[in-house]
Structure formats: structure tokens, C-alpha cells
Design a protein around this motif. Sequence first.
Motif, PDB file in Angstrom:
ATOM      1  N   UNK A 168       0.836  -1.206   0.000  1.00  0.00           N
ATOM      2  CA  UNK A 168       0.000   0.000   0.000  1.00  0.00           C
ATOM      3  C   UNK A 168       0.867   1.251   0.000  1.00  0.00           C
ATOM      4  N   UNK A 169       1.927   1.239   0.773  1.00  0.00           N
ATOM      5  CA  UNK A 169       2.851   2.369   0.809  1.00  0.00           C
ATOM      6  C   UNK A 169       3.420   2.649  -0.582  1.00  0.00           C
ATOM      7  N   UNK A 170       3.791   1.572  -1.294  1.00  0.00           N
ATOM      8  CA  UNK A 170       4.374   1.725  -2.619  1.00  0.00           C
ATOM      9  C   UNK A 170       3.340   2.217  -3.624  1.00  0.00           C
ATOM     10  N   UNK A 171       2.173   1.595  -3.637  1.00  0.00           N
ATOM     11  CA  UNK A 171       1.135   1.940  -4.608  1.00  0.00           C
ATOM     12  C   UNK A 171       0.647   3.372  -4.411  1.00  0.00           C
ATOM     13  N   UNK A 172       0.486   3.776  -3.163  1.00  0.00           N
ATOM     14  CA  UNK A 172      -0.058   5.093  -2.864  1.00  0.00           C
ATOM     15  C   UNK A 172       1.029   6.142  -2.626  1.00  0.00           C
ATOM     16  N   UNK A 173       2.289   5.730  -2.786  1.00  0.00           N
ATOM     17  CA  UNK A 173       3.431   6.654  -2.648  1.00  0.00           C
ATOM     18  C   UNK A 173       3.388   7.396  -1.310  1.00  0.00           C
ATOM     19  N   UNK A 174       3.190   6.623  -0.254  1.00  0.00           N
ATOM     20  CA  UNK A 174       3.169   7.191   1.103  1.00  0.00           C
ATOM     21  C   UNK A 174       4.608   7.260   1.591  1.00  0.00           C
ATOM     22  N   UNK A 175       5.078   8.434   1.902  1.00  0.00           N
ATOM     23  CA  UNK A 175       6.507   8.645   2.146  1.00  0.00           C
ATOM     24  C   UNK A 175       6.900   8.648   3.624  1.00  0.00           C
ATOM     25  N   UNK A 176       5.923   8.674   4.505  1.00  0.00           N
ATOM     26  CA  UNK A 176       6.264   8.848   5.921  1.00  0.00           C
ATOM     27  C   UNK A 176       5.838   7.684   6.810  1.00  0.00           C
ATOM     28  N   UNK A 177       5.648   6.496   6.228  1.00  0.00           N
ATOM     29  CA  UNK A 177       5.319   5.306   7.010  1.00  0.00           C
ATOM     30  C   UNK A 177       6.403   4.255   6.816  1.00  0.00           C
ATOM     31  N   UNK A 178       6.930   3.742   7.919  1.00  0.00           N
ATOM     32  CA  UNK A 178       7.949   2.699   7.915  1.00  0.00           C
ATOM     33  C   UNK A 178       7.358   1.449   8.553  1.00  0.00           C
ATOM     34  N   UNK A 179       7.518   0.288   7.920  1.00  0.00           N
ATOM     35  CA  UNK A 179       6.957  -0.967   8.411  1.00  0.00           C
ATOM     36  C   UNK A 179       8.065  -1.814   9.039  1.00  0.00           C
TER      37      UNK A 179
END
Length: 268
Positions: A168-179
Motif C-alpha cells: 500500500x505504501x508503494x502503490x499510494x506513494x506514502x513517504x512517511x510510514x515505515x513498516x
Amino acid sequence: MNYNWIKPEEFSFNSFLLMDRWIIRMMCENHLSDKDFSKNLAIALEYNPAVKWYFFHKCPESRDFLERLTADVPKDLSLQAIRKAEVFVIGEMETSIVYVYPELMNKNCDYIYDWNKNLLFELADFNDKVVLDIGSGTGRLAFAAAEKAKRVYASEPTDALREYLRDKIKVENILNVVVLDGTVEKIPYEDNTFDIVMSGHVVGDNYDAEIAELTRVVKNGGYIIDCIGEDNRKRKPNEELLKRGFEAFYHVSKSGGDIYRYRKKVIK
């Protein structure tokens, strides 16, 4: 407790090939006294040798127990009897089954699809904060917080859910979440790291140890938040949290459940 999130008869027992070590360990440790579960698990494993082999190798500490459990399973059971045992185990483990099917989890779990992110934002100011979400699941809390926070660390012990979060982070280009991997009992960060530490449906197995660990990683003046999702359950305030200094915030869910959210400001 059965939540009716899945129809067990629609699932293959091979779903357990997607389980993490901690879930297998939990199955073996938490169901020793449940004769019905043990009996059906024994049958299901003995007639699914690939799953049995996987359990032995994924969770080697369970091997002796599982060998004893399956030792006396009859060798001539019918296909109907085997499938009945499989369905029983799948139904009992429904909360773990949905962990390995994240899209199904989002679709079927009321505590996710009925939830409103404003219920989180009411508890603290997330603007420019560094936040840790424990037991992130499919990211209900983490992605909401990320809309305001400087950075969010999403800690999740289930591999399938971590991969879902990363996708989801990659698809939505979310830059401030680390898993990352991690549990509430052992958070992989230094003391006094976060402005806000939050979770939902996580704290409760060992309050003292869990809250001590949450307190350890939150900064002086920061917040610990327990923000469950929405459901139709009737519940009372959590006295264990209240006596440890948490404030309670109550509302009624769309489906009529009693929902309590909790917040504690940490002073060190």
C-alpha cells in the motif's frame, strides 16, 4: 469468541501454510486444555502432512507437542470426517486466518470498515509528531496518523500484513510510514523515541509488562493511546487501564456497540 468474519467451509486448510511462527506457537500453547480443538487439530494435521511438516519446521518448539497430539489419530477416517475437523479448526482460528488475507480482513472486519479516523484525531495532536503503531494490522491507525504526523512506524508481527502495508505504501506513494516487525512485549526501539505510541486490540494479555514497554519508548510528555475499532459488542470501561492512569472516551458505534478509547499522558 466467534466474530463471523469468515465462512470456515470456504477455506482450505492449506491457509495454515501462510501462518507465522508466533501463531503456530499460540495454537499449541493456548489450546492445550481445549479437548475439542486438540482433537480436531490432530486430525487435520495428520491428514494434511504438508501443513504438519510446515508447523514442525516453522515452529520447531511445537514439534514434540504436535507429535504427541497426532500419534493416536485413526488412519481410516472418511473424507467427510477429515473435512469436518479442518473446518472446525479454521473456524476457531478465524482471527488468525484473516491475518493472512489482508484484503478480506479489511472487507469483513467491522472494527476496520466501520471506523472513522476522526476518532483517533480527537485523542491527540498528531501534527509533525513521530508515532509508533503497535500491531498495525492493515494500517487502520497508522495510515490515518500519517496524514498529519512527521513519521509513523507501523509495527506488525504478521508477515502477510507487513507485506500488505508495504504494498500500500508503494502503490499510494506514502513517504512517511515505515513498516517493521515487532510486538507490544518487545518493541525494537530505544527509550524515549516517540511522541505518540498507539495501538488497538493489542493491550490486555499482560497489562503491567505491556504498558511498561509502551511507556519506555514514549517521550516525556508524550501519549499512549488505545483506540479500538467499531463493533457491536456491549462492554464496560477497562478497569485495568483506568487504574493505571488512562482517561476513557466513550461513544456508541454505528452498530450499537459500546466503544471506549483510552489515552494517557506520560510524565517521567
